[in-house]
Write a protein that holds these residues in place. Sequence first.
Motif, short mmCIF file in Angstrom:
data_model
loop_
_atom_site.label_atom_id
_atom_site.label_comp_id
_atom_site.label_asym_id
_atom_site.label_seq_id
_atom_site.Cartn_x
_atom_site.Cartn_y
_atom_site.Cartn_z
N LEU A 116 0.78 -1.13 0.09
CA LEU A 116 -0.01 -0.05 -0.06
C LEU A 116 0.66 1.26 0.12
O LEU A 116 1.80 1.27 0.81
CB LEU A 116 -0.88 -0.01 1.42
N MET A 117 0.49 2.13 -0.93
CA MET A 117 1.17 3.50 -1.02
C MET A 117 0.21 4.59 -0.84
O MET A 117 -0.63 4.79 -1.42
CB MET A 117 2.08 3.54 -2.06
N PRO A 118 0.64 5.67 0.00
CA PRO A 118 -0.10 6.88 0.13
C PRO A 118 -0.05 7.57 -1.43
O PRO A 118 1.17 7.39 -2.20
CB PRO A 118 0.59 7.84 1.14
N VAL A 119 -1.16 7.88 -1.75
CA VAL A 119 -1.35 8.73 -2.77
C VAL A 119 -0.42 9.89 -2.98
O VAL A 119 -0.09 10.45 -1.88
CB VAL A 119 -2.78 8.93 -3.26
N THR A 120 -0.16 10.76 -4.05
CA THR A 120 0.57 11.61 -3.89
C THR A 120 0.02 13.02 -3.41
O THR A 120 -1.12 13.20 -3.46
CB THR A 120 1.11 12.41 -5.52
N ALA A 126 -5.31 14.04 -4.36
CA ALA A 126 -6.44 14.63 -3.57
C ALA A 126 -7.81 14.15 -4.30
O ALA A 126 -8.81 13.54 -3.51
CB ALA A 126 -6.62 16.12 -3.43
N LYS A 127 -7.72 14.05 -5.73
CA LYS A 127 -8.86 13.51 -6.49
C LYS A 127 -9.17 12.05 -6.26
O LYS A 127 -10.37 11.49 -6.14
CB LYS A 127 -8.57 14.21 -7.75
N GLN A 128 -8.09 11.35 -6.22
CA GLN A 128 -8.02 10.06 -6.00
C GLN A 128 -8.82 9.55 -4.68
O GLN A 128 -9.49 8.63 -4.58
CB GLN A 128 -6.71 9.25 -6.18
N ARG A 259 -15.88 17.41 3.73
CA ARG A 259 -15.74 18.46 4.44
C ARG A 259 -14.53 18.37 5.28
O ARG A 259 -13.55 19.57 4.91
CB ARG A 259 -17.01 18.79 5.26
N LYS A 260 -14.19 17.63 5.94
CA LYS A 260 -13.03 17.21 6.62
C LYS A 260 -11.85 17.12 6.03
O LYS A 260 -10.64 17.77 6.19
CB LYS A 260 -13.03 16.10 7.59
N LEU A 261 -11.99 16.60 4.72
CA LEU A 261 -10.92 16.20 3.79
C LEU A 261 -10.53 17.70 3.31
O LEU A 261 -9.10 18.01 2.93
CB LEU A 261 -11.24 15.20 2.83
N GLU A 279 -12.46 20.13 -7.97
CA GLU A 279 -11.92 19.08 -8.42
C GLU A 279 -12.07 18.06 -7.47
O GLU A 279 -12.48 16.87 -7.78
CB GLU A 279 -10.52 19.27 -9.48
N MET A 280 -12.00 18.24 -6.33
CA MET A 280 -12.21 17.32 -5.15
C MET A 280 -13.50 16.95 -5.06
O MET A 280 -13.95 15.82 -4.88
CB MET A 280 -11.73 17.91 -3.82
N ILE A 281 -14.51 17.95 -4.92
CA ILE A 281 -15.74 17.74 -5.08
C ILE A 281 -16.24 16.92 -6.27
O ILE A 281 -17.24 16.20 -6.01
CB ILE A 281 -16.66 19.05 -4.84
N GLN A 282 -16.01 17.36 -7.51
CA GLN A 282 -16.40 16.78 -8.61
C GLN A 282 -15.84 15.22 -8.73
O GLN A 282 -16.61 14.39 -8.97
CB GLN A 282 -15.51 17.26 -9.75
N ALA A 283 -14.65 14.93 -8.18
CA ALA A 283 -14.21 13.67 -7.83
C ALA A 283 -15.04 12.75 -7.18
O ALA A 283 -15.40 11.69 -7.47
CB ALA A 283 -12.71 13.51 -7.39
#
Length: 357
Positions: A116-120, A126-128, A259-261, A279-283
Amino acid sequence: MDELSTHDEFYVPDYIHDMGLEVLKQYDLKVNSMQVVTTKPDKGGAIWKLETDDGPKSFKLLHRRPTRSMFSLGAQRYLVDIKNARVPGIITTKSGEDYVQAGDKLWFVAEWIEPLMPVTKDLEGAKQLCYALGEFHRLSQGYVPPAGAEIASRLYKWPKSYQKILRKMDWFRNVAIAYSSMPASQELLNVIDLFEEQAKNSIEALNQSKYLELVKLGNTNWGLVHQDYGWSNGQMGQNGMWIIDLDGVAYDLPIRDLRKLITGTMADLFRWDVTWMREMIQAYHEANPISTELYDILLIDLSLPSEFYKNVKELLYEPEIFLDETTSQLIRTIVDTDQSKWPALEEIKADWRNQSS
């Protein structure tokens, strides 16, 4: 067992370690090594990584009440077995149970997902995270806890939690006045009215929203929030994003996690960035569609002075330590970041109205 090891910074009392060894006897596993990977010393929880004849496993002592832990373990079982979600599967005991109760706490073993790897830590990452969160929320809908588990729900508690934030503003003010000679006290007094007003406006907006209509749809309709979601608990595996550490899941409106994110990410950026927010909300929306009414609640929750409250509430415990020059700088940073929040919220508010019309 060939090897037992602990990290120096993760102290586990001997009696807890011995209890864990007794618990593991109830599993059909040959454990070769057992390493502490994290602890919650203030709450009494711990996680070990086991190396076994059946591959690596996670071994957890859950710090919550057993009936509360039954709720989250039932959710984990539901997500894996019924919804095929990418969350770690639970390993059953020799007698087919999902957990063992010992020392008035629940213990359980689950698959250790690797690699497991943290996303960038950029917009793509953030979108992932947001897409995986939306997927998790959608898959968790319909969960019914097992018999005997308590119902963990925050769905109906929004007005109360908003009022709590407003009430604490006056507590902060009074403590700052009482400790007026401390470096951060005047800084706090200079801004408390601003954040108190924000909290009042958020409460008024929530009261005028469709919140009460939405919560009438009930717990199982909305599903579960993670409550502690971010770069460490959403990670990329070989076949997609995995969500781990489900111990604190509860029923709620799903956009509370989102919201927290967002607020945490904006705090890390030191500004409210419209492109990131949009873009975060859209994802998230692509994985779990957000209705116009729910989007309005998201904007209201974003308007609440959550970052200020989260960072300042510690002063109630040790004001003579907390109200130092470091806190002065922290307050200035929060205020500076907050100035970009309001035009950003206005822009994405109009944005969504255009999109949904």
